[in-house]
Design an enzyme around this catalytic site. Structure first.
Site, mmCIF file in Angstrom:
data_model
loop_
_atom_site.group_PDB
_atom_site.id
_atom_site.type_symbol
_atom_site.label_atom_id
_atom_site.label_comp_id
_atom_site.label_asym_id
_atom_site.label_seq_id
_atom_site.Cartn_x
_atom_site.Cartn_y
_atom_site.Cartn_z
ATOM 1 N N ASP A 19 55.290 38.563 92.074
ATOM 2 C CA ASP A 19 56.197 39.173 93.330
ATOM 3 C C ASP A 19 55.530 40.804 93.699
ATOM 4 O O ASP A 19 55.265 41.411 92.518
ATOM 5 C CB ASP A 19 57.681 39.485 92.841
ATOM 6 C CG ASP A 19 58.480 38.073 92.699
ATOM 7 O OD1 ASP A 19 58.959 37.657 93.885
ATOM 8 O OD2 ASP A 19 58.786 37.736 91.667
ATOM 9 N N ASP A 57 50.066 39.354 88.763
ATOM 10 C CA ASP A 57 51.385 39.313 88.910
ATOM 11 C C ASP A 57 51.751 38.718 90.136
ATOM 12 O O ASP A 57 51.153 38.482 90.941
ATOM 13 C CB ASP A 57 51.857 40.847 88.949
ATOM 14 C CG ASP A 57 53.568 40.937 89.509
ATOM 15 O OD1 ASP A 57 54.340 40.318 89.006
ATOM 16 O OD2 ASP A 57 53.621 41.647 90.417
HETATM 17 O O1 M1P Z 1 58.844 40.203 89.817
HETATM 18 C C1 M1P Z 1 59.097 39.535 88.882
HETATM 19 C C2 M1P Z 1 60.850 39.538 88.953
HETATM 20 O O2 M1P Z 1 61.194 38.777 89.725
HETATM 21 C C3 M1P Z 1 62.615 38.631 89.886
HETATM 22 O O3 M1P Z 1 63.059 40.033 90.275
HETATM 23 P P1 M1P Z 1 64.333 40.317 91.479
HETATM 24 O O4 M1P Z 1 65.207 39.196 91.531
HETATM 25 O O5 M1P Z 1 64.884 41.528 90.786
HETATM 26 O O6 M1P Z 1 63.386 40.654 92.403
HETATM 27 C C4 M1P Z 1 63.489 38.251 88.438
HETATM 28 O O7 M1P Z 1 63.098 37.014 88.387
HETATM 29 C C5 M1P Z 1 62.687 39.133 87.482
HETATM 30 O O8 M1P Z 1 63.115 38.579 86.305
HETATM 31 C C6 M1P Z 1 61.200 39.235 87.545
HETATM 32 O O9 M1P Z 1 60.640 40.100 86.270
#
Ligand code: M1P
Length: 255
Positions: free
Chosen positions: A16, A14
């Site tokens: 983020d 993953d």
């Molecule tokens: O971690 C993945 C997520 O990243 C973003 O989330 P957020 O802006 O809420 O931190 C979005 O691009 C989300 O779609 C994605 O799942």
């Protein structure tokens, strides 16, 4: 003698919260670590975000090379947009699949819901309509980094997204849609099955014996949950990028 590359194993990450802090750029130690890992096994990325965001976060500032060429597979929007060795191998279309009527009902419901909640800040871009998902963001995607963190802290305390997710699920129980909490400030909406397990159909073509998956949102309702608990993967829950390096090192760089 240098140990041989293990071509029967792939590590799927993953983005983020696993390789980078949410929506921030990759740090040099992680960049270096992934290079080292690539010399041992195949590596894939699977993010909920669209490719533009993944490129922004994962690109080496010293080179203009697309992230899609740096890893064996890059899957944005959970794998609904898929690249293998720099070549696009798949792309799905949410509008075509779900239809205007169903999607508009969800958008209208979400607009009403968000208009009734009070938050520390509301900015712009409350919906992002991507090729395979709708991202709904109560604070607004154009918020600053400071406002993002303020929302995340407020959400942790007041469970704003969990309540919103429950309301969406209750309003659309039979529409074949998933409402998932992916990152820090938003909710992703996509058809059942269009979660991160979607990327496995591409990875399976590589005939790997072992597929490791590393993610932080692995609890039910999080957007790593399905792939983390899928019988085709060995799931690893990580707390943050540092923990990812620690757990991967224990598997591949023990001696
Ligand atoms: O971690 C993945 C997520 O990243 C973003 O989330 P957020 O802006 O809420 O931190 C979005 O691009 C989300 O779609 C994605 O799942």
């Amino acid at each position: 003698m240098a140990s041989q590359r293990d071509t029967s194993t792939i590590c799927v990450f993953d983005v983020d919260g696993t390789l980078t802090e949410p929506r921030l750029k990759i740090q040099p130690d992680m960049e270096e670590f992934l290079q080292k890992l690539k010399s041992k096994v195949d590596v894939a990325l699977v993010g909920g975000s669209d490719l533009v965001k993944i490129e922004e976060q994962m690109q080496d500032p010293k080179s203009n090379e697309s992230v899609t060429k740096k890893f064996n597979y890059v899957f944005s929007e959970n794998g609904l947009v898929a690249y293998h060795n720099g070549e696009k191998v798949g792309q799905e279309d949410l509008l075509n699949y779900a239809g205007e009527e169903k999607l508009q009902k969800v958008i209208n419901f979400a607009m009403k819901y968000m208009s009734d909640i009070k938050l520390p800040a509301k900015r712009g871009t409350f919906f992002e309509f991507r090729s395979s998902m709708i991202n709904i963001c109560p604070v607004g995607r154009s918020c600053s980094q400071k406002e993002r963190l303020e929302f995340a802290a407020y959400d942790k305390e007041h469970k704003m997204r969990e309540k919103f997710q429950t309301a969406l699920r209750e309003a659309f129980p039979d529409d074949g849609l998933v409402f998932a909490i992916g990152g820090q400030i938003s909710i992703d909406v996509y058809p059942v099955g269009w979660d991160k397990t979607f990327c496995l159909k591409f990875i399976e073509k590589g005939n790997y014996k072992t597929i490791h998956f590393f993610g932080d949102k692995t609890d039910p309702g999080g957007n790593d949950h399905e792939i983390y608990s899928d019988p085709r993967t060995i799931g690893h829950k990580v707390a943050n990028p540092k923990d990812t390096i620690k757990q991967v090192s224990e598997l591949f760089f023990k001696d």
